[in-house]
Design an enzyme around this catalytic site. Structure first.
Site, mmCIF file in Angstrom:
data_model
loop_
_atom_site.group_PDB
_atom_site.id
_atom_site.type_symbol
_atom_site.label_atom_id
_atom_site.label_comp_id
_atom_site.label_asym_id
_atom_site.label_seq_id
_atom_site.Cartn_x
_atom_site.Cartn_y
_atom_site.Cartn_z
ATOM 1 N N GLY A 212 3.012 12.976 1.830
ATOM 2 C CA GLY A 212 2.478 11.669 1.459
ATOM 3 C C GLY A 212 0.969 11.644 1.514
ATOM 4 N N ASN A 213 0.423 10.445 1.559
ATOM 5 C CA ASN A 213 -1.023 10.279 1.601
ATOM 6 C C ASN A 213 -1.358 9.056 2.443
ATOM 7 O OD1 ASN A 213 -1.162 7.866 -0.295
ATOM 8 N ND2 ASN A 213 -0.188 9.388 -1.632
ATOM 9 N N ARG A 214 -2.640 8.764 2.563
ATOM 10 C CA ARG A 214 -3.098 7.733 3.497
ATOM 11 C C ARG A 214 -3.206 6.344 2.869
ATOM 12 N NH1 ARG A 214 -8.623 9.258 5.346
ATOM 13 N NH2 ARG A 214 -8.355 7.425 6.648
ATOM 14 N N SER A 215 -2.794 6.164 1.641
ATOM 15 C CA SER A 215 -2.970 4.864 0.999
ATOM 16 C C SER A 215 -2.123 3.787 1.678
ATOM 17 C CB SER A 215 -2.591 4.947 -0.480
ATOM 18 O OG SER A 215 -2.724 3.688 -1.096
ATOM 19 N N ALA A 283 -1.658 5.634 -4.974
ATOM 20 C CA ALA A 283 -1.985 7.051 -4.809
ATOM 21 C C ALA A 283 -0.690 7.835 -4.986
ATOM 22 C CB ALA A 283 -2.587 7.300 -3.430
#
Length: 413
Positions: A212-215, A283
């Site tokens: 995943g990502n930090r959004s 994102a």
């Protein structure tokens, strides 16, 4: 509109004076309902002089007018700023021990609360439970800003700026009500359909882990609020966005929760069929595991070798299937490196994607993702800069939609 401005007893009450002035200058009729504690910080003469209406905290002074019922029934919108820990607790408990809490019990109009208190009070489990209760009932509770508090304290608990509170509150009211003409579109996106993606996609590695990502989704949600305020019908594809943040959306926003890039692709592609404006703020994971494990990967087996395959390019697909007159906006989270600056990388991506606008933003520990300010440069498909926006997520959203709305062909209506 007829707006109730509730003011609880906190040092941030002075900001409510500025909010009252903004609302009055915008042409709204405002009835200030302070608590007794609020009058210890800002006196009744100030509220009455600026609003032109009585400002009393108890249910007995206006007994003949039955204010504790009438004020709530007549309101189109209610704002409580600041909302202290005590006020949140009393509202969550359904108390009616003063004019403000009695009014809150009679309201059927949208209600926005803007908390302000010391960090420890905001983070206390009791406050968190009260906020969750209010949000579950449909009350829109903003997260407080982080910054300087009373004395030398800093941290989350600061009242948002009056302009941000006003924008978030007005976004809760349907465009027709704001315009005062039932059914009439209002604003630069009046009568338009806008589809927005928010958050960050996750690709499962096993039943427990994911790529995943930090959004956080905050910028996408700010775009949804701004689009509603501009008169649009709004659809939001929310990729792994916290439910508490979603609870602050205006009424009428159609939300579809998604997890993976494939799910987000299906949602945005379906909505593209009749959307005038598409904004890809989420994102998106570029890759996914080729074969997610059916059971949790065990540490005892050693570090796994994970084969990745490329996900579909959602923005490119939307551009390829674009209808005549449709405007498409993408986002590019970038960091500079030896090969070029953030803007240089953004321009290259804009030329390859072909979207009408690409919002290029530098991301890092103190910018971009999460509850921090944002700064974007808007670049068209040729790489030319068409505008810039910086400040809060709401500031950026409003500025971006102004530029995007100007690109739309005139409505047939």
């Amino acid at each position: 509109m007829r707006i109730v401005l509730g003011v609880a007893g906190g040092i941030a009450a002075y900001k409510a004076v500025l909010l009252l002035r903004l609302l009055r200058e915008a042409g709204h009729e405002v009835r200030v309902v302070p608590t007794s504690a609020a009058l210890e910080f800002v006196g009744a003469p100030t509220w009455e002089a600026l609003s032109g209406r009585p400002a009393r905290p108890d249910v007995f002074s206006g007994a003949l007018e039955v204010d504790h019922v009438r004020i709530g029934r007549e309101a189109d919108l209610a704002i409580v700023a600041p909302a202290t820990a005590d006020l949140l607790a009393r509202a969550a408990g359904g108390h009616a021990d003063d004019l403000l809490t009695s009014t809150l019990l009679t309201l059927t109009a949208p209600v926005l609360m803007a908390p302000a208190m010391h960090t420890e009070m905001w983070q206390h489990p009791a406050t968190a439970a009260n906020v969750a209760t209010l949000r579950a009932r449909g009350i829109h509770v903003l997260d407080p800003d982080s910054g300087r508090l009373t004395g030398s304290d800093t941290g989350p608990g600061r009242l948002p700026e009056p302009e941000a509170i006003m924008a978030a509150a007005l976004a809760l009211v349907p465009p027709a009500a704001r315009a005062g003409e039932p059914g009439a579109p209002a604003g630069p996106l009046g009568g338009r359909t806008v589809a927005i993606s928010a958050g960050g996609t996750r690709e499962p590695l096993d039943p427990v882990r994911f790529l995943g990502n930090r959004s956080s989704g905050r910028q996408g949600l700010a775009l949804a609020r701004a689009a509603v305020a501009a008169g649009a019908r709004v659809r939001l594809a929310a990729a792994n966005v916290d439910a508490g943040l979603l609870a602050g959306l205006p009424r009428g926003v159609e939300v579809r929760a998604v997890e993976t890039t494939a799910e987000l692709d299906r949602a945005m592609t379906a909505w593209a069929a009749d959307a005038d404006l598409l904004v890809m703020a989420a994102a998106v994971a570029d890759y996914r595991p080729a074969r997610p494990a059916a059971a949790k990967l065990k540490k005892t087996a050693g570090p796994p070798t994970i084969e990745l395959v490329q996900n579909p390019d959602i923005l490119a697909g939307l551009v390829a299937g674009r209808r005549p007159g449709q405007v498409i906006v993408g986002f590019a989270a970038e960091t500079g490196d030896d090969a070029g600056s953030v803007l240089e990388h953004g321009r290259t991506k804009a030329r390859s994607k072909g979207a009408d606008l690409l919002a290029v933003n530098e991301v890092g520990a103190s910018a971009g993702f999460g509850d921090v300010p944002n700064r974007v440069t808007l670049v068209d498909s040729s790489g030319r800069v068409r505008g810039e926006a910086h400040g809060s997520k709401d500031d950026v959203a409003a500025a971006l939609l102004d530029v995007a709305a100007a690109l739309l062909a005139p409505s047939a209506d």
